[in-house]
Every structure is written in structure tokens, then in C-alpha cells.
Design an enzyme around this catalytic site. Structure first.
Site, PDB file in Angstrom:
ATOM      1  N   GLY A 374     -26.290 -37.293  -9.144  1.00 48.59           N
ATOM      2  CA  GLY A 374     -27.516 -38.045  -8.904  1.00 48.59           C
ATOM      3  C   GLY A 374     -27.256 -39.247  -8.022  1.00 48.59           C
ATOM      4  O   GLY A 374     -26.099 -39.584  -7.727  1.00 48.59           O
ATOM      5  N   PRO A 375     -28.309 -39.914  -7.587  1.00 49.13           N
ATOM      6  CA  PRO A 375     -28.152 -41.075  -6.701  1.00 49.13           C
ATOM      7  C   PRO A 375     -27.507 -42.245  -7.430  1.00 49.13           C
ATOM      8  O   PRO A 375     -27.446 -42.265  -8.667  1.00 49.13           O
ATOM      9  CB  PRO A 375     -29.598 -41.388  -6.280  1.00 49.13           C
ATOM     10  CG  PRO A 375     -30.444 -40.778  -7.330  1.00 49.13           C
ATOM     11  CD  PRO A 375     -29.720 -39.583  -7.832  1.00 49.13           C
ATOM     12  N   SER A 742     -35.439 -28.661   5.924  1.00 49.57           N
ATOM     13  CA  SER A 742     -36.701 -28.971   5.250  1.00 49.57           C
ATOM     14  C   SER A 742     -37.697 -29.698   6.139  1.00 49.57           C
ATOM     15  O   SER A 742     -38.830 -29.944   5.709  1.00 49.57           O
ATOM     16  CB  SER A 742     -36.426 -29.806   3.995  1.00 49.57           C
ATOM     17  OG  SER A 742     -35.789 -31.022   4.330  1.00 49.57           O
ATOM     18  N   LYS A 785     -37.815 -35.810  -3.709  1.00 49.97           N
ATOM     19  CA  LYS A 785     -38.764 -35.965  -2.615  1.00 49.97           C
ATOM     20  C   LYS A 785     -40.144 -36.364  -3.136  1.00 49.97           C
ATOM     21  O   LYS A 785     -40.822 -37.226  -2.554  1.00 49.97           O
ATOM     22  CB  LYS A 785     -38.854 -34.668  -1.815  1.00 49.97           C
ATOM     23  CG  LYS A 785     -37.573 -34.301  -1.080  1.00 49.97           C
ATOM     24  CD  LYS A 785     -37.692 -32.952  -0.398  1.00 49.97           C
ATOM     25  CE  LYS A 785     -36.400 -32.573   0.317  1.00 49.97           C
ATOM     26  NZ  LYS A 785     -36.493 -31.252   0.972  1.00 49.97           N
TER      27      LYS A 785
END
Length: 851
Positions: A374-375, A742, A785
């Protein structure tokens, strides 16, 4: 030459000028030659000479040779030493020079300097008699009492030295064999004397005078040795006294019995052997340790391998071979601990509770290999510590960021100097149990180097089928890691080798929503900052609406680290206000100031923006609590760092909003396009990767093939969009590298807006990969997103239809705020991106086969 006749030196001698040392007859000296005249003497006389006579030179002390041939010679010392050059060694580093080994023969006096160049030559007179070496020497009556006194002191000096040293024994023999008249010069060159004292001995031509000057030097040397021996003896007595105080021990183990007179070091080895035998190490490790302890007993302590072997055995004893902690397996208590320490993170909590449940049913369950991806700032590392707390296990963190040597994981072999075990074994030694929680932090930032690949070394550690017999290079025996709970953290899986990633159970840790950040701030961050800054809830209040303002206008991140720093800045500003107020209250003459007035420090929207920093307000102590609102935020944190600029940037055709995923979380991404007269070229800027460039070419090709259908024309009205037209596509934030498929639907929408002249809806963002037939394919990172679009205030999101399953991971309140458009083809994307849809020219949907 007849026996007993004196030996004469040549009457003309070349002179070697020395300044730093004094050569006495009978002694040997090594001197460096680098001045011009001395160098010329060595080259012309010593190196080219072929007879013994050519090796005899005169050594003049206390005289330096000029650095240039043009300089005149200084005044020469009148007394010198005739010497025999025994060895000449030349070198060019650091500059050309020669090193001479010369032996003194006798004294001489300079009568006349015959020439100065290329090297000085003088006429000399011999002052000492040189006689052939014989075993006989003059009687004591002839030499006198001074000679006998000198000889007595010389014998006393030599006997105070260690006779086991060969040089001392040789000196003792020389005292008996050499003539007495030669001893003053030899002993003066041996004992500790200054150059000035040696120069005085050299100038003493008369033998009686030489004895008188040398005897005080011998006496001084003898007194110095007596003082040194006295100091050493007192130190040895102290050491013996300390050893006598220490009690002797008698150690018995089986048939092994040590006498009480054994040395303490040997007792330590026996104690170490006892610990090895009573430890619970494996049979293989015990066999290796017993073999090493036998070698240790036979080694002298002075050997370097003694310390290495002992350190190895001590490490083997300290390792927790069978020592473990008992797990706390109460699921309800574990759920309470996890909920108290961390908000959200439902996937992680669920996986930990599953492990506890299975652990209750099976005691010998192997530890799972988890990888939290994860970030930054979402709590991956802190949740690992909470898991250890929940299980009641020891916790150890191993930072792997930047590690490029496989020896950090597997250790060094004991054949190397300074070898040590790897971080895994060292961590087990630190925690003292064999079932801790190991956090392998930043596993995606491992690097390769000439020392090996640490990611490859981790394959054995993180494989449940192999780590029960992990072999560290330093231990060289197997150690069981199957009970260790390994938790790895990473920001992305792209840089983790596939073989290593396959061995771990990956759990995605997405970024937080705004509501989750507000809850985290008020549950954890604000209480922590208040404690760090010495404040209480009665002194400061931060409403949730203020926290939301910090999140939306001063931070834009997936985690909460920046939010934590902003809250710390607010607490520091309030601490200054509180400290100033306490200082004002402490003054008696200010105690009653402002009584009856409303001094409450509520910072409302009607207050001045700079109210919290206005020094005039500090005249009165603030009433508590201090309320933080939007004006206070601007005063403390400055102007907002992020503005809602989405609608402003979509005020002209050729602009669309895409969604991108980064290791730091999701981001919105603008795509801008413009056209101009040209030759049909497509220009791409914004530091794009190959995949994104291919997406741009796909988009322009699809639009050109469907231009008539959508009535898209260039500036001249032609359906060939690139006819005499150049297109420029730009992705802002050009310093950031961008890649991935994307952005395909975003590029199509941007170009469609450019050629149709219509504006894209300002509240729409989109993501999806395209094909040449106009299909929209699924992409990854949907949750990150969507959260990025939600943070930016967008309302509609176009995603591929096959990504509908990913919407279940998004919180319900976020889904309620957003409208999702599921698109299977580009027709649906364009209809959703423009107000009123995108007109399509009617066409037949069925075609007749020509076959």
C-alpha cells in the site's frame, strides 16, 4: 700486512655530509642521500668504484649539504668518521635518492679541503689507531681505573636486559672480546643519547676524556632501567593481588572434574561447555559445538581464531532453539486490541483473526508469510506491531530498504575477518524466542550488487516449505524459522521479484477516505500530538470540520503522515499562545487586567485572519479551550496548498481527466490536446512510457477510422484528422514519469473533444484500457483511483465494465457520493463524458456476406 701493525686509511677522502645523525667508530648507521653533492659522490665513487679503497668515505656530522650545486659549502665540522659503505640502495619514490648502510672505522681530522665539486674531497689525518681484530687486549693496568669502571657499568647495564634476546646475548659477548678502547663509541651508539651527546663523544679524541664522558651516560641509562623495572614489578604485584582475591571454583559435569587451581579462562571454557550440553539445541548443532569446544581447549588465547571460535559458541548458546512465547488466542480480545490501535483496515484484521482461529484448532501451525502492499503512511508498519501485541509475541523490525548484500540476510562465512550472522539470526538472538513477529520493512526496495541479490536470499527465509531448516552462513547449521510470523511491507509489487512475490500472501492496504482520515485524526493523531506538546483537550479544540479542511486543502495523500505534521504545527502554535498566557498571568500587576471583558479565544469566522499571531492579543491570558477554525488554519498553516481547479481547467475543448495509480496512492491526471497546421505528426510530451505512447497511437487510429461515424473533422473540414494537421498531446506534471495502459479512454475522450469542439463534463473522470476495435478493457488500482477522484470532488467516474467487482472494496458512503458508469466500449465512454451524449451517424448494424 704483518700481524699487529696498524691499519691506515687513505689520506684523501671524499666527504659525505650528514645533518640528522652522528656516526661513531665501530657502529653502523643507515642514512638517506638526496642532495646534489652527496648523490654525485654515490654515483661517481661508490657505484663506479671497483676496489675496496673506493668504498671508504668520510662522514662529516652536523653539516648539511646545500640543495644546489651552485651554493657554497658551509663550514665543515673538523672531526669526522672514516666509514666503509656496506650497502647502497636506490629509489625514485617519492623522489630520486639513495640509502646507504655505512660502518664507522675511525676518527679523522680535516687538514685541507681539496675540492668542492662535483663532491667535496679533503686531505685528512687519522686520529684513532685501527688494529686487526685479536683475542688479546691490553692489560687493565695499562688502561687505568676509568676503563675498569666503565667496563663494570657496561656489564651491569647488559645484565639488566633480557639475555634471551639474541642481540643482548651478542652484546654481552662483545664486551668480553672487543678491546676496551672501542667500547665507549659502541655503547654510546647503542644507548639512548642525543645527537649533541654523540657529537661530544666524537670530538673527544683522547681515550681518557672519552671514558669520562661516556660513564655518566651509562649511569643515566641504568637508573632509567631500574625505575622501569620497579614500575613493572609493582604492576605485576597488583595483578597477582587481584587474582588472589578471586575465588577458585570447582566444576563438575558428569565425569569432568576441574581442579581448584585451574585458571579462570579455563573455567570459563568449562562453563561454556556446560551451557552447550544443557542447551536445547538440535543434535546437529550440538555435535558441531562440541567439536569446536574441543578445538578451543587446545588453542592458545593469543591466536586470533580463539576469539572467533568463542564468539561463535556463545552465539550458539544464546540462540532460542526451543524457547518460545505462548500465544494469546482469544479472538474477542484480539479484535478489541486491533480496533483500538487501528481504524479501518478490515482485510488485515480479518486475516489476523483467521490465523488466531486456526491456531486454536492446530497448535503446530506454521507462521504465515504476509505482505502488506500500500501507499506510504497508511499504517503498514504500525499494524505489524499491533499484531505482535495482539498475539502476545515479541516484535522485531528489519529495515531492508537499500540492502544490496546477501550477507545481510544469510550472514558471512566464518573464514572472513569480522564475520557476523545475518539479520534474521541476529534478530532471533535479540528477541530471545523462536516465534517472534518479524517485520521485513520496505521489501520492494532491495537492490542488487556485486555482493549478491538479497531478494534471492529471502526466498529460503520466506518459503514455508524450506524455512524449517534455514542455514545461516555464519552458523553453518540449520535453524527452524517455521514458527516465526513474517510480515513484509511494500509500496508496490512491481519491483519485487516474481519468485519472491509468489511465496508471500499479498494483502492490499489502500489509502484512506476523507471520513476515515477524520476518524483516525480524532481517535489517534490529535491525542498523540497533544501528549507530545504538553497540551490537554481543555486547552485546544479542533472540530471535525476543521480537520476536513486540513485534509482537503492542505494535504493530498493516501496516508495520514502529512495530516499528522499539520496537526503538530497547530499544536505548536497553540503551545506558544498558552505559554505566553501563563507568563502574563504570573505577573501580579497584570492579574486583574481584562476582568469583566470577554477574553475567550474562540477564533470565529468573524475574527481577523491573523488573530492567533497578533501580538496585541497576548496582553491577555487566553481562556481555554482555544478553538481552531478556518481563519486559524490560514494563520498557522498559510494559504491553502490545494484548490479545486477541476472545473477551471475544463473550460475549453481538448481537455479530459484521467485516473492514475502510483505507489503513493491514486491521483487524478489531466490530458490536454491541441491541433495546428502541419504534416500529420503526433507529438507526445509529459515524460511518457512506451505503453502510454502506444495507447495514444491506438486512440488516434481509432478516431481516424471512426471519424465519419462521429462527424469529426480537422480544421479544413476533412474526415482525415491528420490531413495537413499536427496533434500535440500533453500530460501535465512533466517531471513525473508516467506509464501504463489505463489512460487509453482518457486520450480518446480528449481527442474527441478537440475535433468536435465540445467540452468534456467537468465532474467526470475516467480510466480504462482500449483496443483497436473500440473495446474497453479492465485495469488495476480501481479503489485508489476512485478515492483520488473522491478527494478531488469529482462526481462521475467511468470505469471498465469488467471492473465492477472492484467496487465492492470501496466504502459505502464513498459509493453513495459518486456515480459510476460501467463502459464496455468507447461509444459508452463518449456518451457518458459529454453532456447530451455524443452523436453517432446512423448506420446499418447487419452486413450481408459476400461469400
Amino acid at each position: 700486512m704483518a700481524a699487529g701493525s696498524a691499519i691506515q686509511i687513505p689520506t684523501r677522502l671524499p666527504l659525505l655530509l650528514t645533518h640528522e645523525s652522528v656516526l661513531l667508530p665501530g657502529s653502523t648507521m643507515r642514512t638517506s642521500v638526496d642532495s646534489p653533492r652527496n648523490m654525485q659522490l654515490v654515483r661517481s665513487r661508490l657505484l663506479k668504484g671497483t676496489s675496496l679503497r673506493s668504498t671508504i668515505i668520510g662522514v662529516i656530522p652536523n653539516t648539511s649539504d646545500p640543495t644546489s650545486d651552485c651554493d657554497d659549502l658551509p663550514n665543515l665540522h673538523r672531526i669526522g668518521t672514516a666509514a666503509l659503505a656496506v650497502q647502497v640502495v636506490g629509489s625514485n619514490w617519492p623522489k630520486p635518492h639513495y640509502t646507504l648502510l655505512v660502518t664507522g672505522l675511525c676518527r679523522f681530522q680535516i687538514l685541507q679541503l681539496l675540492k668542492e665539486k662535483p663532491y667535496p674531497v679533503a686531505e685528512v689525518q687519522q686520529l684513532d689507531r685501527l688494529e686487526p681484530f685479536t683475542n688479546g687486549h691490553k692489560s687493565e693496568e695499562e688502561l687505568g681505573e676509568l676503563s675498569e669502571q666503565f667496563y663494570k657499568y657496561a656489564i651491569q647495564l647488559v645484565e639488566m636486559l633480557d639475555m634471551s634476546v639474541p642481540a643482548v646475548a651478542k652484546l654481552r659477548r662483545l664486551l668480553d672480546n672487543l678491546p676496551r678502547e672501542a667500547l665507549p663509541d659502541i655503547l654510546t651508539s647503542i644507548i639512548r643519547t642525543s645527537n649533541q651527546e654523540k657529537l661530544q663523544i666524537l670530538d673527544a679524541v683522547r681515550l681518557e676524556e672519552r671514558f669520562k664522558m661516556t660513564i655518566p651516560l651509562l649511569v643515566r641509562q641504568i637508573e632509567g632501567l631500574k625505575l622501569l623495572q620497579k614500575t613493572r614489578k609493582s604492576k605485576q604485584d597488583d595483578d597477582k593481588r587481584v587474582v588472589a582475591i578471586r575465588p577458585n571454583r570447582r566444576i563438575t559435569h558428569g565425569s569432568i572434574t576441574e581442579d581448584e587451581e585451574e585458571e579462570e579462562d579455563h573455567d570459563d571454557v568449562v562453563m561454556l561447555e556446560k551451557k552447550i550440553r544443557t542447551s536445547s539445541m538440535s543434535e546437529q548443532a550440538l555435535k558441531v559445538c562440541l567439536k569446536e569446544i574441543k578445538r578451543l581447549k587446545k588453542m592458545p588465547q593469543s591466536m586470533p581464531e580463539y576469539a572467533l571460535t568463542r564468539n561463535y559458541l556463545e552465539l550458539m548458546v544464546e540462540l532460542p532453539w526451543n524457547k518460545s512465547t505462548k500465544d494469546r488466542l482469544e479472538i474477542r480480545a484480539a479484535r478489541i486490541v486491533l480496533d483500538n490501535d487501528h481504524y479501518a483496515m478490515e482485510k488485515l484484521k480479518k486475516r489476523v483473526l483467521e490465523y488466531l482461529a486456526v491456531r486454536q484448532l492446530k497448535n503446530n501451525l506454521k507462521g504465515p508469510i504476509l505482505c502488506f502492499v500500500g501507499p506510504p503512511g497508511v499504517g503498514k508498519t504500525s499494524v505489524g506491531r499491533s499484531i505482535a501485541k495482539t498475539l502476545g509475541r515479541e516484535f522485531h523490525r528489519i529495515a531492508l530498504g537499500g540492502v544490496c548484500d546477501q550477507s545481510d540476510i544469510r550472514g558471512h562465512r566464518r573464514t572472513y575477518v569480522g564475520s557476523m550472522p545475518g539479520r534474521i539470526i541476529n534478530g532471533l538472538k535479540t528477541v530471545g524466542v523462536n516465534n517472534p513477529v518479524f517485520l521485513l520493512d520496505e521489501v520492494d526496495k532491495l537492490a542488487k550488487s556485486l555482493q549478491g541479490d538479497p531478494a534471492a536470499a529471502l526466498l529460503e527465509v520466506l518459503d514455508p516449505e524450506q524455512n524449517h531448516s534455514f542455514t545461516d552462513h555464519y552458523l553453518n547449521v540449520a535453524f527452524d524459522l517455521s514458527q516465526v510470523l513474517f510480515i513484509a511491507t511494500a509500496n508496490t509489487t512491481a519491483t519485487i521479484p516474481p519468485a519472491l512475490l509468489d511465496r508471500m500472501e499479498v494483502i492490499q492496504v489502500p489509502g484512506y477516505t476523507q471520513e476515515e482520515k477524520i476518524e483516525i485524526a480524532h481517535r489517534h493523531l490529535i491525542p498523540k500530538q497533544l501528549e507530545l506538546h504538553g497540551l490537554t483537550p481543555q486547552q485546544i479544540q479542533i472540530p471535525q470540520v476543521t480537520t476536513l479542511g486540513i485534509i482537503t486543502r492542505y494535504t493530498r495523500e493516501a496516508g495520514v503522515r502529512a495530516l499528522d505534521r499539520k496537526l503538530g504545527a497547530i499544536c505548536r502554535a497553540v503551545a506558544v499562545k498558552v505559554a505566553e498566557g501563563q507568563h502574563k498571568e504570573a505577573k501580579p500587576d497584570r492579574a486583574e487586567v481584562g476582568e469583566g471583558e470577554d477574553c475567550k479565544e474562540h477564533i470565529t469566522e468573524d475574527a481577523k485572519p491573523d488573530s492567533i499571531s497578533d501580538t496585541a492579543d497576548l496582553a491577555l491570558p487566553p481562556e481555554m479551550p482555544i478553538l481552531i477554525d478556518f481563519h486559524a488554519l490560514k494563520d498557522i498553516l498559510g494559504p491553502p496548498m490545494y484548490d479545486m481547479e477541476v472545473s477551471e481547467r475544463l473550460n475549453q475543448p481538448g481537455v479530459a481527466i484521467g485516473l492514475a495509480w502510483t505507489p503513493l496512492g491514486g491521483e487524478i491526471m489531466f490530458v490536454e490536446a491541441s491541433r495546428m497546421d502541419g504534416e500529420g505528426q503526433l507529438t507526445l510530451t509529459g515524460q511518457l512510457g512506451d505503453v502510454m505512447k502506444e495507447s495514444a497511437h491506438l486512440a488516434i487510429s481509432w478516431l481516424r477510422s471512426n471519424a465519419k461515424r462521429y462527424q469529426l473533422t480537422n480544421a479544413s473540414g476533412s474526415f482525415d484528422l491528420l490531413d495537413n494537421t499536427d496533434i500535440h498531446l500533453h500530460f501535465p506534471a512533466g517531471a513525473v514519469t508516467k506509464d501504463g495502459p489505463s489512460a487509453g479512454v482518457t486520450i480518446v475522450t480528449c481527442l474527441a473533444s478537440l475535433f468536435s469542439g465540445r467540452l468534456v463534463c467537468s465532474d467526470v473522470a475516467m480510466t480504462g484500457e482500449i483496443t483497436l476495435r473500440g473495446l474497453v478493457l479492465p485495469v488495476g488500482g480501481i479503489k485508489d483511483k476512485v478515492l483520488a477522484a473522491h478527494r478531488a470532488g469529482l462526481k462521475r467516474i467511468i470505469i471498465p465494465q469488467r471492473n465492477e467487482k472492484d467496487l465492492e472494496e470501496i466504502a459505502a458512503h464513498v459509493r453513495q457520493d459518486l456515480t459510476f458508469v460501467l463502459a464496455a466500449c468507447l461509444d459508452e465512454v463518449l456518451n457518458a463524458a459529454f453532456d447530451g451524449g455524443f452523436a453517432v451517424k446512423a448506420r446499418r448494424e447487419h452486413f450481408n456476406s459476400k461469400l
